[in-house]
Enzyme design. Structure first.
Site, mmCIF file in Angstrom:
data_model
loop_
_atom_site.group_PDB
_atom_site.id
_atom_site.type_symbol
_atom_site.label_atom_id
_atom_site.label_comp_id
_atom_site.label_asym_id
_atom_site.label_seq_id
_atom_site.Cartn_x
_atom_site.Cartn_y
_atom_site.Cartn_z
ATOM 1 N N ASP A 429 33.515 38.699 42.506
ATOM 2 C CA ASP A 429 34.414 39.645 41.831
ATOM 3 C C ASP A 429 33.709 40.995 41.700
ATOM 4 O O ASP A 429 32.522 41.118 41.996
ATOM 5 C CB ASP A 429 34.729 39.047 40.449
ATOM 6 C CG ASP A 429 35.772 39.846 39.706
ATOM 7 O OD1 ASP A 429 36.590 40.514 40.356
ATOM 8 O OD2 ASP A 429 35.752 39.803 38.457
ATOM 9 N N GLU A 432 34.296 45.875 44.562
ATOM 10 C CA GLU A 432 34.933 47.037 45.243
ATOM 11 C C GLU A 432 33.886 48.058 45.692
ATOM 12 O O GLU A 432 34.130 48.699 46.698
ATOM 13 C CB GLU A 432 35.962 47.680 44.308
ATOM 14 C CG GLU A 432 37.195 46.829 44.087
ATOM 15 C CD GLU A 432 36.927 45.571 43.246
ATOM 16 O OE1 GLU A 432 36.031 45.635 42.380
ATOM 17 O OE2 GLU A 432 37.578 44.547 43.470
ATOM 18 N N ASP A 505 43.787 41.751 38.987
ATOM 19 C CA ASP A 505 44.256 41.667 37.597
ATOM 20 C C ASP A 505 45.714 42.092 37.441
ATOM 21 O O ASP A 505 46.022 43.218 37.040
ATOM 22 C CB ASP A 505 43.357 42.517 36.702
ATOM 23 C CG ASP A 505 41.915 42.016 36.733
ATOM 24 O OD1 ASP A 505 41.704 40.865 37.169
ATOM 25 O OD2 ASP A 505 41.021 42.771 36.333
HETATM 26 C C1 GLC Z 1 37.814 40.820 36.489
HETATM 27 C C2 GLC Z 1 38.470 39.791 37.405
HETATM 28 C C3 GLC Z 1 39.013 38.662 36.593
HETATM 29 C C4 GLC Z 1 37.904 38.056 35.762
HETATM 30 C C5 GLC Z 1 37.238 39.115 34.881
HETATM 31 C C6 GLC Z 1 36.018 38.589 34.135
HETATM 32 O O1 GLC Z 1 38.749 41.426 35.692
HETATM 33 O O2 GLC Z 1 39.466 40.372 38.195
HETATM 34 O O3 GLC Z 1 39.594 37.703 37.430
HETATM 35 O O4 GLC Z 1 38.396 37.035 34.949
HETATM 36 O O5 GLC Z 1 36.822 40.200 35.687
HETATM 37 O O6 GLC Z 1 35.048 38.118 34.987
#
Ligand code: GLC
Length: 818
Positions: A429, A432, A505
């Site tokens: 995650d 980007e 998200d």
């Molecule tokens: C980001 C991700 C989400 C995750 C969060 C905490 O917002 O997109 O899926 O739960 O980070 O790690």
């Protein structure tokens, strides 16, 4: 003189067209650099041939036309006639493409590079490049010559290409955009961005796939603008008769991909960028996630509830809170005192554990990952050699440069501990990359870029892809060649070779459910077929109805996972009360019944390069109205669905493509090629099976592999005429399929008014455990007199529900029923 006038006209048009928000440089007032002007290709005067490449020049600038295959031609522009290194992260390494034949012909007006299906015309007078089919019909053509503008701040050029656009032309592709399926009339940019709670039409989002498909007068073609800088696409938005794409750096380099079928375009795009490997079977089951399940007791309780309530589930996710102070590759021992034991207990109960890993590494001299990264100079540095530092979950962080193969190798080994603990999959995650406050890295950050070097302007859009690539490679080694499961938020074209993706998200609203259906269809035709949304919505609170309708759509999302933000209420399938729980259970069970079909569809994706989700436009592009349909889509060739997208909806109109279709729940026959009004009670969604299909079904299991299959159920749907189906089976976990250890069964169903024949042939070396098929016929329009299998007459059997079926040896070649 005429030429000069023309150029001035172009220049003034461009000033209008592209002067507003797409010109990003400012001339440096301190250095007093003169105003930069746009430059255009002049007259094409000569060319050189080099293998399957032709290099045309106007005396100063050059254009390379390279024939990759009969359908794929690449165009590159070098403003000063020196091309950049021919390297791409998107294009797969072992490219196996060869043109069957191509020739160059020269006429007075043009150079023509001809393959067996397409002619690339380079107009001498103005260097316009166009593509024609063998009937001389122009499919795609420059509106003005390719052009560029010097970038005084960074060096290099802003590069532009402008194409003519037909009045009926529609556009598809471009990755995770949250807009209507047909992109016409909109402008987009590609710059991977952390966009929490994004909205309809918000742009850019998390991923960059600079590939689009155009369809005009029934003919489809593709353009893949393989440029990792910030890119822009304007689909007849600024001006109704043209489509432009441009970039803030790098090369004007694009692949023209010939159709004429949209399906063919997508397949050829996959030839260039690869497909997803076969995922482990468990990865296509149902997955439960939230931010975050902790401590251990909480994780165990969720798992227990699934089994107690008999709701199937294959994976549980641990979000950032499992770590020690958000330090990647560590455990918070207070919450998880014995992770190995917990994961083993979960595994014994049929659950795989997937954990989150982010790129931000906490600056902490007592933390081994930071120390190793620092000692080996693995972290990114600014233009003047300072470390790139930014704040993410752990606080002050530094970030690995995944564009360096050594760094990727190192990162891959860091998973050793987690793999030894029994972790089965990894969720990457924030890649980007996201940085709190400033969004992402500043442009001056330097990257190794596989030895070709570049600033963050060039590497930004591939950062996440290279991160998950290193995760994938690392896991593959550590798990001894078992198929890795990885999921990533950021991606660039070609990421499908390493990972599945999710759309980030989203929000728990009906609008977002709809956006999700658009994004997944679009990702699928953009090469990223293994995709899903956060079912139920990440942020905000769904009610039972929205959650349940989203779960129904989830069954037909290639990746099926419920996930939600840290501040939301419970989101397990039972969290909304018994009424909703029962429907969610029914639908999750449906996912498990359809697993052999879903798995076979993944195989069609992997091997035959077919997208998993198929918009109606892809199925029937010749009908103009279909280019606007976006609510119904097919999952593979045989199943069509239309998710319910509004609260309280009692019925909806569904378009069915040509052919005959059966309602999945009631086996009612519908004629295709038209719309139908169908009921949408809460415990159903419109699901249709194509007439003539062979749909394999598993019995409901609580997790994949829970039960041995003694006999595989096949539902065969009667249809007049011929229909082909495939079923793919292997042991579900290693790469042995690359050595043909699989079984691919081909069925041909041929129906007549008074009879039906099913023939089967098989390929591959895998011998599955079951010996028989239990065949159920659906929709036979005649009373059954006789069923004969390979010359032997067999009897009807009755199952526990009193439904008739036929037990048939799995090796059968020909079955006739009349
Ligand atoms: C980001 C991700 C989400 C995750 C969060 C905490 O917002 O997109 O899926 O739960 O980070 O790690």
């Amino acid at each position: 003189m005429a030429e000069l006038d023309k150029k001035e006209e172009f220049a003034s048009e461009l000033l209008n067209e592209e002067s507003l928000d797409n010109i990003h440089h400012v001339n440096n007032p301190v250095l007093d650099v003169p105003a930069v002007e746009k430059k255009y290709l002049g007259k094409a005067t000569s060319y050189l041939k080099d293998g399957n490449k032709f290099i045309f020049t106007d005396g100063k600038a050059s254009v390379e036309i390279k024939v990759f295959s009969d359908e794929i031609i690449r165009v590159r522009l070098a403003p000063q006639s020196s091309f950049l290194d021919d390297f791409s992260y998107a294009i797969k390494k072992d490219l196996d493409l060869h043109p069957i034949s191509f020739v160059l012909e020269e006429t007075e007006e043009a150079y023509l590079v001809k393959t067996s299906v397409v002619t690339c015309r380079i107009q001498k007078e103005d260097f316009l490049v166009s593509f024609e089919n063998t009937y001389g019909k122009v499919i795609n053509a420059d509106h003005k010559p390719m052009h560029w503008e010097e970038n005084v701040d960074f060096g290099g050029y802003y590069v532009y290409c402008t194409k003519r656009t037909a009045p009926d032309e529609a556009f598809f592709g471009l990755g995770d955009k949250s807009s209507n399926l047909n992109l016409r009339g909109r402008r987009f940019s590609n710059w991977n961005s952390d966009t929490y709670g994004f909205g309809f039409n918000q742009d850019p989002l998390y991923k960059t796939v600079p590939f689009y498909i155009g369809v005009t007068e029934g003919d489809a073609y593709g353009i893949f603008f393989d440029n990792t800088f910030k890119t822009y696409f304007d689909f007849a938005s600024e001006r109704n008769d043209r489509t432009s794409y441009w970039s803030e750096g790098g090369e004007m380099q694009y692949y023209y991909i010939h159709g004429p079928q949209m399906m063919e375009v997508v397949k050829h795009y996959h030839e260039l960028t690869g497909t997803h490997f076969m995922p482990p079977l468990w990865a296509i089951g149902y997955h439960q996630c939230r931010w975050s399940y902790y401590p251990e007791a909480n994780v165990r309780e969720v798992a227990t509830q699934f089994r107690k309530r008999q709701i199937p589930c294959d994976a549980i996710y641990l979000d950032i809170d499992y770590m020690d102070g958000y330090r990647c590759f560590t455990w918070n021992k207070r919450y998880f005192p014995d992770p190995k034991k917990m994961i083993a207990d979960l595994a014994a109960d049929g659950f795989k554990t997937v954990v989150m890993i982010d790129p931000g590494i906490k600056v902490d001299e007592d933390y081994w990952v930071f120390k190793e990264g620092k000692e080996n100079r693995y972290f990114c540095r600014r233009g003047d050699d300072y470390f790139m530092e930014g704040y993410v979950w752990p606080g002050r962080c530094q970030f690995p440069d995944y564009t360096n193969p050594k760094v990727r190798e190192w990162w891959g080994t860091l998973y050793r501990g987690l793999v030894e603990d029994g972790v089965a999959g990894v969720w990457n995650d924030m890649n980007e990359p996201a940085v709190f406050g400033r969004g992402t890295f500043p442009g001056d950050v330097r990257h190794y870029y596989e030895g070709f070097r570049g600033s963050h302007r060039k590497a930004h859009n591939i950062y996440g892809m290279q991160m998950v690539r290193s995760t994938y490679d690392g896991l593959k080694k550590l798990q001894r060649n078992k198929r890795p499961f990885t999921i990533t938020r950021a991606a660039y074209a070609g990421t499908q070779r390493y990972s599945s993706v999710w759309t980030g998200d989203n929000i728990a609203t009906w609008e977002h459910l709809r956006i999700g259906t658009l994004q997944l269809q679009r990702l699928s035709v953009s090469g990223l077929s293994f995709c899903g949304t956060d079912i139920g919505g990440f942020t905000g609170e769904p009610d039972g109805e929205l959650y349940t309708r989203w779960m129904q759509f989830g069954v037909f999302s290639p990746f099926m996972r419920v996930h939600s933000a840290g501040d939301t209420r419970d989101r397990e399938p039972w969290s909304f009360g018994p009424e909703w729980e029962a429907i969610c259970k029914k639908f999750i069970e449906l996912r498990y019944k359809l697993l052999p079909y879903i798995y076979s569809t993944f195989w069609r994706q992997h091997k035959y390069k077919e997208p998993i989700l198929r918009p109606i436009a892809l199925i029937e592009q010749h009908k103009a109205q279909n280019l606007l349909r976006e609510e119904e889509f097919a999952f593979g060739h045989h199943i069509l669905v239309s998710p319910v997208l509004h609260p309280g909806q009692q019925s909806k109109i569904v378009y069915l493509p040509e052919g005959n279709w059966y309602g999945y729940f009631d086996n009612i026959l519908y004629a295709g090629g038209t719309e139908h009004q169908v009921d949408t009670p809460l415990d159903e969604m419109p699901i249709f099976i194509r007439g003539g299909s062979v749909i394999p079904e598993y019995p409901v299991m609580q997790y994949t592999g829970e039960k041995n299959i003694d006999a595989l159920r096949l539902n065969i749907y009667y249809n007049e005429g011929r229909q082909d189906s495939d079923i793919y089976i292997d042991h579900g976990d290693t790469f042995a399929y690359e050595q043909s250890v699989y079984n691919e069964k081909h069925f041909i169903v041929e129906g007549k008014k008074d009879g039906l024949t099913v023939t089967q042939n098989q390929e591959g070396l895998y011998n599955e455990r079951f010996d028989t098929y239990k065949i159920y016929f659906i929709g036979l329009p005649f009373a059954v007199n006789k069923i004969e299998v390979d010359g032997v007459i067999i009897n009807t059997s009755m199952d526990e529900d009193n439904s008739p079926y036929f037990a048939v040896e799995k090796e059968f070649r020909k079955l006739t029923i009349e």
